[in-house]
Design an enzyme around this catalytic site. Structure first.
Site, mmCIF file in Angstrom:
data_model
loop_
_atom_site.group_PDB
_atom_site.id
_atom_site.type_symbol
_atom_site.label_atom_id
_atom_site.label_comp_id
_atom_site.label_asym_id
_atom_site.label_seq_id
_atom_site.Cartn_x
_atom_site.Cartn_y
_atom_site.Cartn_z
ATOM 1 N N VAL A 39 0.822 -1.214 0.000
ATOM 2 C CA VAL A 39 0.000 0.000 0.000
ATOM 3 C C VAL A 39 0.857 1.265 0.000
ATOM 4 O O VAL A 39 0.635 2.199 -0.774
ATOM 5 C CB VAL A 39 -0.961 -0.006 1.211
ATOM 6 C CG1 VAL A 39 -1.694 1.315 1.348
ATOM 7 C CG2 VAL A 39 -1.958 -1.143 1.085
ATOM 8 N N GLU A 183 -4.606 -6.080 -5.906
ATOM 9 C CA GLU A 183 -3.302 -6.427 -6.458
ATOM 10 C C GLU A 183 -3.476 -6.787 -7.925
ATOM 11 O O GLU A 183 -4.414 -7.470 -8.302
ATOM 12 C CB GLU A 183 -2.697 -7.596 -5.675
ATOM 13 C CG GLU A 183 -2.374 -7.174 -4.255
ATOM 14 C CD GLU A 183 -1.729 -8.265 -3.427
ATOM 15 O OE1 GLU A 183 -1.026 -9.101 -3.997
ATOM 16 O OE2 GLU A 183 -1.949 -8.256 -2.209
ATOM 17 N N CYS A 291 -41.047 -12.188 -5.817
ATOM 18 C CA CYS A 291 -39.901 -12.902 -6.407
ATOM 19 C C CYS A 291 -38.814 -13.300 -5.418
ATOM 20 O O CYS A 291 -38.500 -14.481 -5.284
ATOM 21 C CB CYS A 291 -39.283 -12.050 -7.503
ATOM 22 S SG CYS A 291 -40.431 -11.657 -8.804
ATOM 23 N N ARG A 359 -47.477 -8.710 -1.231
ATOM 24 C CA ARG A 359 -47.025 -10.077 -0.952
ATOM 25 C C ARG A 359 -45.711 -10.071 -0.166
ATOM 26 O O ARG A 359 -44.748 -9.426 -0.555
ATOM 27 C CB ARG A 359 -46.842 -10.855 -2.259
ATOM 28 C CG ARG A 359 -48.171 -11.338 -2.822
ATOM 29 C CD ARG A 359 -47.988 -11.976 -4.165
ATOM 30 N NE ARG A 359 -47.602 -10.999 -5.177
ATOM 31 C CZ ARG A 359 -47.367 -11.309 -6.446
ATOM 32 N NH1 ARG A 359 -47.468 -12.570 -6.855
ATOM 33 N NH2 ARG A 359 -47.048 -10.383 -7.326
HETATM 34 C C1 UDX Z 1 -1.559 -2.786 3.795
HETATM 35 C C2 UDX Z 1 -2.186 -2.108 5.002
HETATM 36 O O1 UDX Z 1 -1.294 -1.265 5.583
HETATM 37 C C3 UDX Z 1 -2.820 -3.100 5.862
HETATM 38 O O2 UDX Z 1 -3.340 -2.527 7.017
HETATM 39 C C4 UDX Z 1 -3.942 -3.641 5.054
HETATM 40 O O3 UDX Z 1 -4.716 -4.508 5.795
HETATM 41 C C5 UDX Z 1 -3.381 -4.328 3.828
HETATM 42 O O4 UDX Z 1 -2.565 -3.476 3.115
HETATM 43 P P1 UDX Z 1 0.605 -3.939 3.089
HETATM 44 O O5 UDX Z 1 1.153 -2.720 2.454
HETATM 45 O O6 UDX Z 1 0.101 -5.021 2.213
HETATM 46 O O7 UDX Z 1 -0.524 -3.546 4.136
HETATM 47 O O8 UDX Z 1 1.575 -4.527 4.162
HETATM 48 P P2 UDX Z 1 3.067 -4.966 3.969
HETATM 49 O O9 UDX Z 1 3.337 -5.333 2.556
HETATM 50 O O10 UDX Z 1 3.311 -5.907 5.078
HETATM 51 O O11 UDX Z 1 3.867 -3.613 4.233
HETATM 52 C C6 UDX Z 1 3.997 -3.023 5.428
HETATM 53 C C7 UDX Z 1 5.421 -2.429 5.476
HETATM 54 O O12 UDX Z 1 5.523 -1.650 6.636
HETATM 55 C C8 UDX Z 1 6.512 -3.474 5.494
HETATM 56 O O13 UDX Z 1 7.425 -3.227 4.447
HETATM 57 C C9 UDX Z 1 7.162 -3.282 6.850
HETATM 58 O O14 UDX Z 1 8.537 -3.515 6.837
HETATM 59 C C10 UDX Z 1 6.820 -1.841 7.126
HETATM 60 N N1 UDX Z 1 6.820 -1.457 8.536
HETATM 61 C C11 UDX Z 1 6.184 -2.229 9.449
HETATM 62 C C12 UDX Z 1 7.460 -0.303 8.904
HETATM 63 O O15 UDX Z 1 8.037 0.389 8.085
HETATM 64 N N2 UDX Z 1 7.428 0.055 10.204
HETATM 65 C C13 UDX Z 1 6.838 -0.684 11.162
HETATM 66 O O16 UDX Z 1 6.869 -0.323 12.319
HETATM 67 C C14 UDX Z 1 6.187 -1.865 10.768
#
Ligand code: UDX
Length: 435
Positions: A39, A183, A291, A359
């Site tokens: 994201v 995705e 229906c 109905r």
């Molecule tokens: C996203 C959303 O943030 C999540 O809440 C939703 O449910 C799905 O999509 P996503 O981007 O898929 O999550 O998660 P992920 O690919 O695990 O990426 C999160 C990133 O945050 C990771 O790269 C991780 O290293 C990073 N991270 C995590 C930080 O930089 N700091 C932290 O403290 C924890």
């Protein structure tokens, strides 16, 4: 060029901005994206493409190294190109130095993961840590925008946490901005999906709206709401889509057993505008008519007969029954469980507006139950009174909605006829005893 120099030199920022051809956003922002996962990376690179200065941070040093070396951590069509372009234009940077990125940001996007725990709950520990880091490092007025999916109610606690930990003099507002990226088509989704912004600060909503203005100008729908509704939006969106998918999955099994072609079925359903399940979606007292109740039960029956499970359809039928029951329970709750001798005004008898068809109308269930317990019914419907009279003759049918209200203890609006939607409920209150 050094990042710091770039961020401080507004004239330079403007000249770089004007060289961007894809988007022209004059109000370019200094942004920090925390979490360069699926994201965060999509959002960060898209905001950079819109002309903002974006620093994407991640706790994973290897991920940041890879990104800085042009190695993409995930496959997503088109992503590598816009990341490369953003870096080349010096609009997009990757670092593990989250504190510094927070200090320079006007807007912070939080996109850390919120994985599912063993009991199905959401693990928001990463979010909590990040919020504390933000609180301790933000400078000047900052908009904190949560994109991570969080349980309903989380952002109210985030506000408390920010209050508790923020540095003296730090000014901020919180926005929840859920993502609806699929995705495989995430970049396209980012540009066309509704933009839902939840906040209790108009200032922050305005800033985020300005940030998204290039997309809004291109037709992206925009929703301003409160934090809790925005949180609920994300879960609703996904659960509803999942319900539709499961419906088709179970239908496919049934088709397989009875020899029907699921592909043709699904294609034909998509052809009809009316069948678009999110169009004109409105809550009501329950499903009626000739229906839906009959056909859903018939299909569920067929599935059972041939030994297939159609759990989702059985659940829908059950949910409808419970929902109708709940309508009745609500009336009784409002009447302190005593309806004997009470006057109940019922507006709407048909199962839906613009028809005289009664109905399976919820009105029948409600009236029969109330009558059985000694209530006095004063009913009005623009078209369906004749049909209801044939079924239930011993209630008072009124010539207009106003008449039905006379001395009523409670008003129950069953059908959404146009003429009822214009009524001022405050005026009605003065006409009824107990409302
Ligand atoms: C996203 C959303 O943030 C999540 O809440 C939703 O449910 C799905 O999509 P996503 O981007 O898929 O999550 O998660 P992920 O690919 O695990 O990426 C999160 C990133 O945050 C990771 O790269 C991780 O290293 C990073 N991270 C995590 C930080 O930089 N700091 C932290 O403290 C924890």
């Amino acid at each position: 060029m050094k990042l710091k120099t770039l961020l401080k030199n507004k004239t330079l920022i403007l000249s770089v901005l004007l060289s961007i051809t894809a988007y022209h956003s004059l109000a370019c922002k200094n942004m920090c994206v925390i979490g360069a996962g699926y994201v965060g990376l999509i959002a960060g690179s898209k905001f950079a493409q819109m002309g903002n200065n974006v620093i994407c941070t991640d706790i994973s040093q290897s991920k940041i190294n890879d990104l800085n070396n042009g190695i993409k951590p995930i496959f997503e069509p088109g992503l590598q190109a816009i990341v490369k372009e953003g870096m080349h234009q010096e609009k997009l940077f990757f670092t593990t130095d989250v504190e510094h990125a927070i200090q320079t940001a006007d807007i912070i996007i939080v996109a850390v993961g919120t994985p599912m725990g063993k009991d199905g709950s959401s693990n928001i520990s990463a979010l909590i840590n990040v919020i504390e880091t933000i609180a301790k490092n933000m400078q000047g007025y900052t908009v904190i925008c949560i994109k991570s999916t969080v349980p309903i109610g989380t952002n109210k606690n985030v506000l408390l946490q920010l209050d508790e930990h923020c540095a003296p003099g730090a000014l901020y507002d919180l926005v929840f901005n859920p993502e609806f990226l699929r995705e495989g088509s995430a970049l396209k989704d980012f540009s066309i999906n509704p933009i839902v912004l939840g906040s209790n600060s108009q200032k922050a909503l305005d800033i985020m709206t300005e940030l998204y203005s290039p997309l809004i100008e291109r037709g992206c729908p925009l929703v301003h709401t409160d934090l809790t509704t925005a949180e609920a939006f994300k879960y609703t969106w996904n659960s509803f889509r999942m319900t539709r998918i499961m419906f088709v999955n179970e239908l496919a099994c049934l088709c397989n057993t009875v020899g029907a072609d699921i592909e043709t079925l699904v294609t034909s359903m998509s052809m009809s505008e009316q069948s678009m399940p999110t169009k004109n979606l409105k809550p009501g007292p329950g499903i009626g008519g000739s229906c839906f109740p009959k056909d859903s039960r018939a299909l569920a029956h067929t599935a059972r007969k041939v030994g297939e499970r159609f759990c989702i359809l059985e659940a829908v039928i059950k949910a409808d029954q419970l929902h109708k029951q709940k309508m009745i329970t609500t009336i009784y709750d409002l009447m302190d469980n005593n309806v004997r001798g009470k006057k109940v005004a019922i507006w709407g008898l048909s199962f839906k507006a613009n028809t005289d068809d009664i109905r399976d109308s919820v009105a029948i269930k409600i009236i029969k139950k109330l009558l059985g317990n000694g209530a006095i019914i004063q009913a009005y419907d623009p078209q369906a009174m004749k049909n209801m009279h044939a079924l239930i003759p011993d209630i008072c049918y009124c010539t207009c909605a106003e008449k039905a209200l006379e001395d009523a203890d409670i008003l129950v609006i069953v059908t959404e006829w146009q003429e009822f939607t214009h009524v001022d409920l405050k005026t009605i209150k003065t006409k009824c005893v107990n409302l």
